[in-house]
Design a protein around this motif. Structure first.
Motif, short mmCIF file in Angstrom:
data_model
loop_
_atom_site.label_atom_id
_atom_site.label_comp_id
_atom_site.label_asym_id
_atom_site.label_seq_id
_atom_site.Cartn_x
_atom_site.Cartn_y
_atom_site.Cartn_z
N ASN A 1 12.18 -24.95 -16.51
CA ASN A 1 12.69 -24.83 -17.88
C ASN A 1 14.06 -25.49 -18.03
N ILE A 2 14.89 -25.37 -17.00
CA ILE A 2 16.19 -26.04 -17.06
C ILE A 2 15.99 -27.56 -17.01
N GLY A 3 14.92 -27.98 -16.33
CA GLY A 3 14.57 -29.41 -16.31
C GLY A 3 14.99 -30.14 -15.05
N ILE A 4 15.46 -29.38 -14.03
CA ILE A 4 15.96 -30.06 -12.82
C ILE A 4 14.86 -30.28 -11.78
N PHE B 1 16.30 -35.74 -6.13
CA PHE B 1 16.57 -36.99 -6.82
C PHE B 1 15.40 -37.38 -7.72
N GLY B 2 15.75 -37.93 -8.86
CA GLY B 2 14.75 -38.28 -9.86
C GLY B 2 14.08 -39.62 -9.56
N GLU C 1 15.38 -36.81 -13.50
CA GLU C 1 16.58 -37.48 -13.97
C GLU C 1 17.62 -36.44 -14.43
N GLN C 2 17.11 -35.34 -15.01
CA GLN C 2 18.04 -34.31 -15.48
C GLN C 2 18.83 -33.68 -14.32
N ALA C 3 18.17 -33.55 -13.16
CA ALA C 3 18.88 -33.03 -11.98
C ALA C 3 20.02 -33.99 -11.62
N MET C 4 19.78 -35.31 -11.77
CA MET C 4 20.83 -36.28 -11.47
C MET C 4 22.02 -36.06 -12.40
N GLN C 5 21.72 -35.72 -13.66
CA GLN C 5 22.79 -35.58 -14.65
C GLN C 5 23.53 -34.25 -14.55
N GLU C 6 22.78 -33.18 -14.20
CA GLU C 6 23.38 -31.84 -14.33
C GLU C 6 23.73 -31.14 -13.02
N THR C 7 23.06 -31.49 -11.93
CA THR C 7 23.25 -30.71 -10.69
C THR C 7 23.50 -31.59 -9.47
N PHE C 8 24.06 -32.76 -9.66
CA PHE C 8 24.25 -33.71 -8.55
C PHE C 8 22.93 -33.90 -7.80
N GLY C 9 21.84 -33.98 -8.56
CA GLY C 9 20.52 -34.19 -7.95
C GLY C 9 20.13 -33.06 -7.02
N SER C 10 20.27 -31.82 -7.48
CA SER C 10 19.98 -30.66 -6.61
C SER C 10 19.12 -29.63 -7.34
N THR C 11 18.42 -28.83 -6.53
CA THR C 11 17.61 -27.75 -7.11
C THR C 11 17.50 -26.61 -6.10
N LEU C 12 16.58 -25.69 -6.38
CA LEU C 12 16.43 -24.49 -5.54
C LEU C 12 15.88 -24.82 -4.15
N HIS C 13 15.83 -23.82 -3.26
CA HIS C 13 15.26 -24.04 -1.92
C HIS C 13 14.21 -23.00 -1.54
N VAL D 1 14.70 -42.37 -2.63
CA VAL D 1 13.35 -41.79 -2.66
C VAL D 1 12.39 -42.81 -2.02
N PRO D 2 11.53 -42.38 -1.07
CA PRO D 2 10.61 -43.33 -0.44
C PRO D 2 9.83 -44.13 -1.50
N GLU D 3 9.55 -45.37 -1.16
CA GLU D 3 8.93 -46.27 -2.13
C GLU D 3 7.64 -45.69 -2.73
N VAL D 4 6.83 -45.05 -1.89
CA VAL D 4 5.55 -44.49 -2.39
C VAL D 4 5.75 -43.44 -3.47
N TYR D 5 6.92 -42.80 -3.47
CA TYR D 5 7.18 -41.72 -4.43
C TYR D 5 8.17 -42.14 -5.52
N ARG D 6 8.65 -43.39 -5.47
CA ARG D 6 9.78 -43.75 -6.32
C ARG D 6 9.48 -43.62 -7.80
N ASN D 7 8.23 -43.78 -8.18
CA ASN D 7 7.90 -43.65 -9.61
C ASN D 7 7.83 -42.20 -10.08
N ILE D 8 7.55 -41.29 -9.15
CA ILE D 8 7.38 -39.89 -9.58
C ILE D 8 8.61 -39.03 -9.31
N GLY D 9 9.48 -39.47 -8.41
CA GLY D 9 10.66 -38.67 -8.05
C GLY D 9 10.51 -38.10 -6.66
#
Lengths: 169, 481
Positions: free
Chosen positions: B463-466, B357-358, B392-404, B364-372
């Motif tokens: 590079n994809i931006g997520i 999540f962006g 934010e791009q992950a929110m738009q393109e991948t339902f807020g998801s990335t690699l593991h 996102v915990p308050e301490v991290y809310r500004n950075i994601g």
């Protein structure tokens, strides 16, 4: 089908059949398949009867978790299972052995089993012998999490029963 | 199958590619990684695209490889009213995840004691086949763990409130119902709290080298604030308890599909309408497993802290072993996403994929809310791991998801043919990574050569931006189950 031991090489296989062996593994047929699963373990097993196939599959699954020759049989258990199809019976049989690995910490290596087809139901009754897992005395392999239905099948070819199973690691 | 490049890093398989596809499938990758994409991923992700109620597109992350049902790296969102839930989109190891813990220690302080530290950890965090935890709970108490997750750990002295704040879902997903869990699953879980498991699960001591910090300000916010800082990373899941829930419900769903007129062609993709009794029962059971996994990682964290106190003879305060974050990468969750311009509730399945999540999201915990949201990516035990942030791009393109993770390329048996466990152990020790392993063949199966190059995979999501890389962590000590 010659069983191919999962551990590493022919040397390990020779070790398996060495003096520590308590089970005649050569009597059962199974083979691990290197190209079927990437993060998991696939095997094929065969037998002249469903009973032989189920025995071979059980040993194949156990052999992923522990070096079978290390086990001294000290625990006896009777397992009975019913299922509507032979495939579901195999799925439940292997799942039961994996369950007992966690709950009783026993890996079973000897099986005296019968499978009957009565009134549309397949019934398995098995007297199983195994040993408790001992990390100090046993060479351990990978913990099997579950039996998957991925590419899962049983087929009868020229009167022989063959199965393919992918285990989740 | 036809792969159509949508933009840099994203390829699409059109809906027309396979009969029954309801949406297109998308592969996130790079020009290099796409060359080695296996056919199994394409087959499995297009199968996912056929499931009822799937929205927008089925996605596979750059570390993806073929698995069972969904590919590993698979992400799919479903309409909660019209769509399905599938245990094959979550995996047997429900809420398998990664936790990162910071310390005030540096490599100079830890390196001379690494063997003693690993021996102590190896004793305190049981691992391998058949391992039982140091904690044995009666069934009634275990049910509290399933409902409360890390909340139970707080009550019982294994966690404090600061820990809770830095875990996805605060370490407890509401709505877990132990009544939907079989007695077999309960029995399998009773003695396994605090155990690592085996396979690709690990406990790692790592160092953050100054040259591997890519965003100093974000790193500081995340608690990575000194050169050559030591971190501890932990990768494990819900153990036999979760595995049994997966096994039980796969059979229940297999039978239920005919009732709901669903056919998938792959038994591992068995699913049921989310609103059906079977779907809701599984969701409630899955939450129990998710909470047990959060608690499992928390009990292990407690043992890790105790081990550090013992070895370094410093207090908890002096060691500063705070959780950076804890992510679940095998799970389904109800989340709010904007789809075709409309904000709506969707059921997101992530199998070998991490929520990312962006900035600004309330989850996102308050301490991290500004950075994601922090994203923790486990590499192979030889190559290191990454800390990233959601965008934010992950929110738009991948339902807020990335690699593991790095993503496997070689099967277990092939890896073992290429390297023997004892040789690998020596090589790793020569390269400055101390190792304790419950299984030598198991160690060989997890060799670095079995995985994709993690820096390439991380570059792809960047590079994809997520996701946005913050730091890389290099292993100096590793425990493998």
């Amino acid at each position: 089908m010659r069983p191919v031991f999962l551990w590493q090489s022919a040397e390990d296989y020779a070790y398996l059949l060495g003096e520590k062996a308590t089970v005649d593994f050569m009597a059962y047929s199974y083979n691990y398949l290197p190209d079927i699963a990437i993060a998991d373990v696939a095997f094929e097993a065969a037998g002249d009867t469903p009973e032989e196939l189920f025995r071979a599959a059980a040993l194949a699954a156990a052999g992923v978790m522990i070096r079978l020759a290390d086990i001294t049989v000290t625990v006896q258990k009777t397992i009975t299972i019913q299922a509507e199809t032979l495939e579901d019976l195999l799925y439940q049989w292997l799942s039961e052995l994996i369950y007992l690995k966690d709950v009783e910490r026993v890996i079973f290596v000897e099986f005296d089993l019968t499978i009957k087809h009565i009134a549309g139901l397949f019934e398995l009754a098995a007297d199983c012998g195994g040993g408790e897992i001992d990390p100090a005395g046993h060479e351990l392999g990978q913990d099997v999490k579950a039996v998957t239905y991925h590419l899962f099948e049983i087929k009868e070819v020229d009167g022989k029963f063959e199965a393919r199973v992918v285990l989740d690691i | 199958m036809n792969l159509e490049k949508i933009r840099d890093g994203i390829w699409e398989i059109p809906q027309s590619a396979k009969a029954g596809m309801r949406v297109p499938a998308r592969i996130l990758s790079s020009e290099t990684l796409i060359q080695t994409l296996d056919e199994g991923v394409i087959n499995q992700i297009t199968n996912v695209a056929t499931l009822p109620g799937i929205l927008q597109h089925a996605l596979c992350m750059p570390d993806g490889h073929w698995g069972y049902g969904f590919p590993i790296g698979g992400v799919a969102a479903f309409d909660p009213d019209e769509g399905v839930i599938s245990p094959g989109g979550i995996g047997f190891d429900i809420n398998c995840g990664i936790r990162l813990i910071r310390t005030n220690l540096t490599s100079d302080e830890v390196a001379p004691k690494i063997k003693e530290l690993l021996d102590t950890l190896y004793k305190n965090v049981p691992c391998g086949v058949g391992a039982t935890g140091l904690l044995k709970l009666p069934e009634a108490e275990f049910k509290h763990v399933l409902v409360e997750g890390v909340g139970w750990c707080v009550k019982n002295g294994y966690a404090d409130h600061a820990d809770q704040d830095r875990i996805e879902e605060q370490g407890c997903i509401a709505g877990a119902n132990p009544g939907k869990v079989s007695s077999k699953a309960l029995k399998r879980g009773l003695e396994q709290l605090g155990t690592l498991g085996s396979g690709n699960h690990f406990l790692e001591i790592q160092v953050v080298k100054p040259e591997n910090v890519y965003d100093r300000e974000a790193a500081r916010v995340l608690g990575l604030d000194r050169p050559n800082q030591i971190t501890v990373m932990l990768h494990c899941g819900s153990r036999g308890f979760g595995h049994q829930i997966g096994t039980d419900y796969l059979q229940i769903f297999g039978k239920a599909m005919a009732k709901y007129g669903i056919s998938t062609g792959d038994r591992e993709l068995a699913c049921a309408p989310f609103t059906s009794p079977e779907g809701q029962d599984y969701f409630a059971a899955m939450k129990c497993a998710a909470n047990s996994a959060f608690a499992n990682r928390q009990v292990i964290t407690h043992r890790i802290r105790q081990s550090f106190v013992k070895v370094f003879r410093k207090s908890d305060n002096e060691l500063g072993m705070n959780i950076v974050y804890d992510v679940a990468h095998n799970i389904a969750k109800l989340e709010q996403h904007t789809i075709e311009g409309r904000s709506r509730r969707v059921l997101v399945h992530r199998k070998g994929a991490t929520r990312a999540f962006g900035p600004g999201q309330k989850e996102v915990p308050e301490v991290y809310r500004n950075i994601g949201q922090p994203v923790i990516v486990g590499g192979s035990m030889e190559t290191g791991s990454y800390l990233l942030l959601g965008t934010e791009q992950a929110m738009q393109e991948t339902f807020g998801s990335t690699l593991h993770g790095a993503g496997r390329t070689l099967s277990r048996s092939k890896a073992k043919k290429m390297v023997r466990g004892n040789e690998l152990l020596q090589k790793m020790q020569k390269n400055g990574i101390a190792v304790r392993a419950a299984s030598l063949p198991g160690l060989a199966e997890e060799a670095g050569l079995a995985y994709k190059d993690i820096s390439q995979v991380v570059d792809a999501v960047k590079n994809i931006g997520i996701s946005r890389p913050v730091a890389q962590m290099t292993p100096i000590g590793c425990i493998k189950g």
